[in-house]
Design a protein around this motif. Structure first.
Motif, PDB file in Angstrom:
ATOM      1  N   VAL A 142      83.534 -13.614  63.208  1.00 13.15           N
ATOM      2  CA  VAL A 142      84.802 -13.326  64.044  1.00 13.15           C
ATOM      3  C   VAL A 142      86.040 -13.666  63.634  1.00 13.15           C
ATOM      4  O   VAL A 142      86.086 -13.731  62.787  1.00 13.15           O
ATOM      5  CB  VAL A 142      84.126 -14.232  65.696  1.00 13.15           C
ATOM      6  N   ARG A 143      86.886 -12.419  64.354  1.00 14.21           N
ATOM      7  CA  ARG A 143      88.452 -13.272  64.185  1.00 14.21           C
ATOM      8  C   ARG A 143      88.257 -13.580  64.912  1.00 14.21           C
ATOM      9  O   ARG A 143      89.837 -13.226  65.499  1.00 14.21           O
ATOM     10  CB  ARG A 143      88.694 -11.740  64.075  1.00 14.21           C
ATOM     11  N   LYS A 144      88.070 -13.642  66.002  1.00 14.76           N
ATOM     12  CA  LYS A 144      89.244 -13.969  67.746  1.00 14.76           C
ATOM     13  C   LYS A 144      87.756 -15.401  67.951  1.00 14.76           C
ATOM     14  O   LYS A 144      86.545 -15.571  68.165  1.00 14.76           O
ATOM     15  CB  LYS A 144      88.737 -13.081  69.066  1.00 14.76           C
ATOM     16  N   GLN A 145      88.028 -16.778  68.462  1.00  9.59           N
ATOM     17  CA  GLN A 145      87.499 -17.863  68.420  1.00  9.59           C
ATOM     18  C   GLN A 145      86.355 -17.539  69.624  1.00  9.59           C
ATOM     19  O   GLN A 145      87.300 -16.585  70.941  1.00  9.59           O
ATOM     20  CB  GLN A 145      88.446 -18.777  68.260  1.00  9.59           C
ATOM     21  N   LEU A 146      85.627 -18.072  69.910  1.00 11.27           N
ATOM     22  CA  LEU A 146      84.348 -17.494  71.320  1.00 11.27           C
ATOM     23  C   LEU A 146      84.200 -18.246  72.085  1.00 11.27           C
ATOM     24  O   LEU A 146      84.603 -18.371  73.314  1.00 11.27           O
ATOM     25  CB  LEU A 146      83.493 -17.665  70.508  1.00 11.27           C
ATOM     26  N   ASN A 147      85.109 -19.571  71.556  1.00 10.74           N
ATOM     27  CA  ASN A 147      85.537 -20.816  72.927  1.00 10.74           C
ATOM     28  C   ASN A 147      84.213 -21.334  73.360  1.00 10.74           C
ATOM     29  O   ASN A 147      84.318 -20.609  74.530  1.00 10.74           O
ATOM     30  CB  ASN A 147      86.834 -20.776  73.464  1.00 10.74           C
ATOM     31  N   PRO A 254     101.326 -12.049  61.916  1.00 10.01           N
ATOM     32  CA  PRO A 254     101.022 -13.724  61.513  1.00 10.01           C
ATOM     33  C   PRO A 254      99.462 -12.725  60.743  1.00 10.01           C
ATOM     34  O   PRO A 254      99.656 -11.722  61.134  1.00 10.01           O
ATOM     35  CB  PRO A 254     101.140 -14.651  62.970  1.00 10.01           C
ATOM     36  N   PRO A 255      99.167 -13.728  60.094  1.00  9.63           N
ATOM     37  CA  PRO A 255      97.579 -13.879  59.766  1.00  9.63           C
ATOM     38  C   PRO A 255      96.273 -12.954  60.935  1.00  9.63           C
ATOM     39  O   PRO A 255      95.998 -14.009  61.610  1.00  9.63           O
ATOM     40  CB  PRO A 255      97.395 -14.872  58.587  1.00  9.63           C
ATOM     41  N   ILE A 256      95.575 -12.927  60.114  1.00 13.86           N
ATOM     42  CA  ILE A 256      93.989 -13.076  61.044  1.00 13.86           C
ATOM     43  C   ILE A 256      93.177 -14.300  60.285  1.00 13.86           C
ATOM     44  O   ILE A 256      92.956 -13.966  59.416  1.00 13.86           O
ATOM     45  CB  ILE A 256      93.986 -11.289  61.466  1.00 13.86           C
ATOM     46  N   PHE A 257      92.632 -14.725  61.067  1.00 11.12           N
ATOM     47  CA  PHE A 257      91.994 -16.035  60.837  1.00 11.12           C
ATOM     48  C   PHE A 257      90.730 -15.391  61.190  1.00 11.12           C
ATOM     49  O   PHE A 257      90.122 -15.102  62.029  1.00 11.12           O
ATOM     50  CB  PHE A 257      92.334 -17.568  61.318  1.00 11.12           C
ATOM     51  N   VAL A 258      89.525 -15.623  60.123  1.00 16.52           N
ATOM     52  CA  VAL A 258      88.312 -15.213  60.209  1.00 16.52           C
ATOM     53  C   VAL A 258      87.310 -16.293  60.265  1.00 16.52           C
ATOM     54  O   VAL A 258      87.786 -17.237  59.109  1.00 16.52           O
ATOM     55  CB  VAL A 258      88.224 -14.235  59.515  1.00 16.52           C
TER      56      VAL A 258
END
Length: 285
Positions: A142-147, A254-258
């Protein structure tokens, strides 16, 4: 009482995504099917679980309790599915758009060397958790944290952001773009699984409009026909070359966090092994 797992999955999907339309997309079915499943559950239980208006879907007080019970039942069903999948010997990795991009083949080969008797299977899913929540995969990229308190997430790497423009667009002739090049343009955005949001721009330099899309095919179609620009990870640029679409790195973005997401109650050696290989592919230890 003829409750089925599909009824519970529809219930939980609507509760989490807050619309029947998004729940249908996440489940890979139609909105009408989700509505029928929720209605069947309400008839079977004899209570209303959602208050519906033209603008919102919210759980009733009773519905909130039922939803929590439904989550627990689905978690138990997931464990049954995991046990069956373990017997089949597959390790399944979910992703929404592009797996790990150009690194996917390297990870596949390293996995086959390290685990020759356990096939690594990549599974594309349009849900925010990339198939993890409904038990169809063991882990999800995922590249968007699920929280989501049910899941653990670990950082495996970072990626550059790329702009996607129609090949006929004057911007396609440039070697690279900047964030300011999006100002005044229409931008195609997948708010469920995408990595692009208005927060990336200052108020005075934002795109003129945001065009909602549902998945990478819709996104590419809007861009190739010149109706919008796009911005996504370098993995998308590697995974989806498309005639009529040019990808350009956005130098000042800004970078994307994986991240790699898994269930907190799943201390699998295979998950740890996959996480190690994924980090190595991104240049980490």
């Amino acid at each position: 009482m003829n409750l089925e797992l599909r009824h519970l999955r529809a219930l939980v999907a609507v509760a989490e995504l807050q619309t029947f339309t998004d729940a249908a997309i996440a489940l890979g079915t139609s909105q009408a099917s989700v509505s029928r499943s929720v209605a069947a559950l309400e008839r079977a239980l004899g209570v209303r679980v959602f208050q519906r208006t033209t603008r919102s879907v919210t759980p009733t007080a009773t519905g909130k309790r039922i939803i929590e019970h439904a989550r627990r039942v689905l978690d138990e069903a997931r464990l049954l599915e995991d046990a069956a999948r373990d017997a089949s010997g597959e390790f399944r990795v979910g992703y929404a758009w592009s797996a790990v991009g150009s690194r996917t083949l390297a990870v596949q080969r390293r996995w086959e060397d390290a685990n020759p008797v356990v096939p690594l299977v990549w599974v594309q899913s349009g849900s925010p958790a990339a198939g993890l929540a409904n038990g169809t995969v063991d882990v999800a990229v995922v590249r968007k944290q699920l929280n989501d308190p049910r899941f653990a997430e670990m950082l495996i790497g970072t990626e550059r952001r790329y702009a996607a423009v129609a090949a006929t667009d004057p911007l396609a002739r440039r070697r690279f773009l900047r964030m300011a090049d999006f100002a005044g343009r229409a931008l195609a955005v997948d708010s469920r699984t995408g990595t692009t949001s208005v927060d990336l721009w200052s108020p005075e330099a934002q795109p003129a409009s945001f065009r909602p899309v549902q998945g990478v095919d819709d996104w590419l179609t809007l861009i190739s026909t010149g109706q919008a620009m796009g911005m996504s990870s370098e993995a998308t640029a590697a995974q989806y070359p498309r005639p009529g679409v040019a990808y350009k790195v956005v130098r000042d973005a800004p970078p994307i966090f994986v991240f790699l997401a898994c269930w907190k109650d799943d201390p699998s050696v295979l998950i740890a092994d996959f996480a190690r290989l994924a980090r190595q592919a991104y240049g980490g230890g």
